[in-house]
Design a protein around this motif. Structure first.
Motif, mmCIF file in Angstrom:
data_model
loop_
_atom_site.group_PDB
_atom_site.id
_atom_site.type_symbol
_atom_site.label_atom_id
_atom_site.label_comp_id
_atom_site.label_asym_id
_atom_site.label_seq_id
_atom_site.Cartn_x
_atom_site.Cartn_y
_atom_site.Cartn_z
ATOM 1 N N ASP A 34 0.823 -1.207 0.000
ATOM 2 C CA ASP A 34 0.000 0.000 0.000
ATOM 3 C C ASP A 34 0.857 1.257 0.000
ATOM 4 N N ALA A 35 2.005 1.197 0.685
ATOM 5 C CA ALA A 35 2.913 2.345 0.756
ATOM 6 C C ALA A 35 3.841 2.419 -0.457
ATOM 7 N N GLU A 36 3.654 1.503 -1.414
ATOM 8 C CA GLU A 36 4.451 1.441 -2.651
ATOM 9 C C GLU A 36 5.926 1.191 -2.371
ATOM 10 N N GLN A 37 6.175 0.430 -1.312
ATOM 11 C CA GLN A 37 7.528 -0.026 -1.002
ATOM 12 C C GLN A 37 7.657 -1.448 -1.562
ATOM 13 N N TYR A 38 7.693 -1.522 -2.862
ATOM 14 C CA TYR A 38 7.555 -2.812 -3.534
ATOM 15 C C TYR A 38 8.744 -3.741 -3.309
ATOM 16 N N GLN A 39 9.923 -3.203 -3.265
ATOM 17 C CA GLN A 39 11.102 -4.040 -3.054
ATOM 18 C C GLN A 39 11.047 -4.683 -1.665
ATOM 19 N N LYS A 40 10.679 -3.886 -0.687
ATOM 20 C CA LYS A 40 10.540 -4.381 0.689
ATOM 21 C C LYS A 40 9.433 -5.435 0.756
ATOM 22 N N ALA A 41 8.293 -5.138 0.129
ATOM 23 C CA ALA A 41 7.167 -6.067 0.153
ATOM 24 C C ALA A 41 7.525 -7.381 -0.531
ATOM 25 N N GLU A 42 8.226 -7.308 -1.654
ATOM 26 C CA GLU A 42 8.591 -8.530 -2.371
ATOM 27 C C GLU A 42 9.498 -9.413 -1.525
ATOM 28 N N SER A 43 10.457 -8.796 -0.861
ATOM 29 C CA SER A 43 11.360 -9.558 -0.003
ATOM 30 C C SER A 43 10.590 -10.248 1.115
ATOM 31 N N MET A 44 9.668 -9.534 1.730
ATOM 32 C CA MET A 44 8.892 -10.099 2.833
ATOM 33 C C MET A 44 8.007 -11.247 2.347
ATOM 34 N N LEU A 45 7.354 -11.049 1.201
ATOM 35 C CA LEU A 45 6.416 -12.073 0.724
ATOM 36 C C LEU A 45 7.144 -13.316 0.219
ATOM 37 N N LYS A 46 8.292 -13.145 -0.399
ATOM 38 C CA LYS A 46 9.069 -14.321 -0.811
ATOM 39 C C LYS A 46 9.500 -15.120 0.419
ATOM 40 N N ASN A 47 9.877 -14.395 1.459
ATOM 41 C CA ASN A 47 10.245 -15.071 2.689
ATOM 42 C C ASN A 47 9.049 -15.825 3.272
ATOM 43 N N LEU A 48 7.862 -15.219 3.224
ATOM 44 C CA LEU A 48 6.662 -15.857 3.746
ATOM 45 C C LEU A 48 6.300 -17.116 2.975
ATOM 46 N N THR A 49 6.482 -17.095 1.660
ATOM 47 C CA THR A 49 6.151 -18.290 0.875
ATOM 48 C C THR A 49 7.100 -19.446 1.191
ATOM 49 N N GLN A 50 8.282 -19.119 1.739
ATOM 50 C CA GLN A 50 9.233 -20.168 2.119
ATOM 51 C C GLN A 50 9.010 -20.639 3.552
#
Length: 570
Positions: A34-50
């Protein structure tokens, strides 16, 4: 027994802790999106999928992030993975439908949306939110469909007050410029969650669309009072100040543009200056028409962006054209268009490719590129004008006239000069047919001279004062309307007389105009000699023609026939 209970409690506590960490992490990832911090969000979500591979919603939000970054293939693969984990994952079916819409596959999108709705848990309204948002995605937003599904989501569980449903409904109405309905829904979202900062910012956008910049700014400031680190508020401030500047005097606009760039830099700082946010900044510079800064930013991005992130070459192409670095611009844009997924090509890409090709003398290729832009979006009306100009330079007058006519019909910015170019194009097209030496000789299309004359008449009626150049072309066009070259009806006479009056009223005639003034006098001299049989008037006009252009062949012929006895007129 106590030991067992203690162990059980410990295990239970760990489970609760794990669940809490997961929930918090997913919430943080969503907040980063939502805050358009896409790089941060991608890192967090990839970690969550693992770390939480059995949670299908992790895959959905990662896929949704890929869609926002314009990677529909990666998004589709991620949504599909989420469905493989949970075949009843309504969110991931909604995601697949969204990917289908981005890829312009309407039928597949509806099928996946239907599957999502079929498996939605009665207490879960989130899939409705994202189906609604999917309908608003480019390139083919469908606000009516979005409104319908979002209203269905609200009706499905009236007790479940999800502010995101109302905020998305507000976005749908705003896209239709139904700002009252949009405002009402943002207000409803804020009544449920007063700290929903995105809804506050969206309210500011409504005021921006109405050019109420002061109230728009107030809303963004209010959003920042709730969350000082909310980057999109600064981005909207930047875009509002850009629009504010365009609607202001030159002095004010320069100030607003500078503030707009400063706000955007603040936005970049809050989005960790990731490649994604810097690419968005580059897009902003396109709208701000700051092509010097764009070229610098694009060159810096080219050094750090992944090799497969071709969009940098789009910005290099655009900025290089505007900065007159045509060869470098065409190389960059050709690379983008030839290597990027065709789904990512937008009309502006072909528009700039065409401009660059024409600037480098590749007119035929340039016209083809401009026409590709129009095939993707007929609203790219400036392309018609650029096509027309190129066709005219190639002396393809009939096609140029048609292109100018279309440009004038579609554009809100057509000028009297565009009407002049249209008229001259049709005039030259008819003249080429009229004087053709081809065998068999073509029959001239008289509608062309009518179109030319219509364009010239329009100019004279709408100009603040009659224009000499237009009067000259009106004279020429009407002369070609004569049914026979041997029996003049004098159609051109009043226009040549008007041209003479307009040119001589200015004072001493400029050297560049003298040959055209001689042309007018020659016509009048010929008219008086052969139509009115007035030798004195004929001689007077030929004498004036000779004063302005002694080398005129018709002048020389007249005086040769008359024994050279005519002198200068008084």
């Amino acid at each position: 027994m106590k030991m067992i209970n203690k162990a059980a409690m410990t295990i239970s506590g760990l489970a609760m802790l794990s669940s809490s960490v997961f929930a918090q992490s997913l919430a943080d990832a969503k907040k980063a999106i939502d805050a358009e911090q896409y790089q941060k969000a991608e890192s967090m979500l990839k970690n969550l999928t693992q770390t939480q591979p059995s949670k299908d919603e992790n895959y959905f939000y990662l896929g949704w992030l890929y869609l926002k970054k314009d990677y529909s293939d990666s998004a589709r693969a991620t949504f599909t993975k989420g469905i493989s984990i949970n075949p009843k994952s309504a969110l991931n079916y909604a995601g697949l439908g969204a990917a289908d819409r981005v890829d312009k596959n309407t039928a597949a999108a509806k099928s996946n949306f239907d599957k999502a709705v079929a498996v939605i848990d009665k207490k879960d309204t989130e899939p409705y939110v994202y189906i609604g948002k999917a309908y608003l995605l480019d390139p083919n937003p469908d606000a009516n469909a979005a409104i319908q599904i979002l209203q269905k989501g609200i009706a499905a569980n009236p007790k479940e007050k999800n502010p995101e449903l109302y905020a998305a409904l507000g976005d749908a109405y705003r896209s239709q410029l139904k700002n009252t309905d949009a405002y009402d829904n943002y207000t409803q979202a804020l009544a449920i969650n007063p700290k929903m900062v995105s809804a506050v910012v969206a309210t500011g956008v409504i005021w921006k669309q109405a050019n109420n910049f002061e109230d728009s700014e107030k809303e963004y400031r209010k959003a920042l009072s709730i969350d000082p680190s909310y980057g999109p508020a600064y981005r909207e401030l930047a875009e509002t100040y850009l629009r504010w500047g365009r609607n202001s005097t030159k002095t004010v606009s320069e100030q607003k543009y500078k503030q707009a760039v400063d706000f955007y830099k603040k936005y970049l700082d809050l989005t960790d200056r990731s490649i994604d946010s810097r690419l968005r900044y580059a897009e902003f510079l396109v709208y701000a028409e700051d092509y010097k800064a764009l070229e610098q930013e694009a060159n810096e991005l080219a050094k750090i962006a992944p090799k497969n992130d071709l969009i940098v070459y789009r910005f290099l192409g655009y900025s290089a054209y505007e900065n007159k670095n045509y060869a470098a611009g065409l190389d960059a844009l050709n690379k983008f268009i030839s290597q990027a997924n065709p789904k990512r090509i937008i009309p502006l890409d072909y528009l700039y490719q065409g401009r660059l090709q024409i600037a480098l003398g590749q007119d035929s290729l340039g016209i083809n590129s401009l026409r590709k832009a129009l095939q993707l979006d007929t609203n790219q009306v400036e392309a018609y004008g650029e096509i027309a100009k190129s066709l005219y330079n190639q002396k393809k007058y009939l096609e140029a006239g048609d292109a100018y006519k279309t440009y004038i019909a579609k554009s809100h910015e057509a000028t009297l000069n565009d009407y002049l170019r249209e008229g001259v194009s049709y005039y030259n097209a008819f003249k080429a047919q009229y004087y053709s030496t081809a065998t068999p000789k073509p029959i001239p299309d008289t509608t062309l001279i009518v179109k030319a004359d219509t364009a010239f008449n329009y100019i004279q009626k709408h100009a603040t004062a009659p224009i000499a150049t237009v009067a000259l072309y009106e004279a020429r066009a009407n002369d070609l309307k004569e049914p026979s070259r041997n029996t003049s009806q004098g159609y051109a006479k009043p226009y040549y007389e008007q041209y003479i009056q307009l040119i001589t009223a200015k004072g001493p005639v400029a050297d560049a105009d003298k040959q055209f003034l001689a042309e007018a006098y020659v016509y009048l001299g010929t008219y008086y000699e052969y139509v009115e049989k007035n030798e004195a008037k004929a001689a007077e006009n030929f004498a004036k023609a000779k004063e302005n252009d002694p080398t005129n062949k018709q002048v020389a012929d007249f005086f040769a026939r008359k024994g050279g006895g005519a002198g200068k007129s008084k």
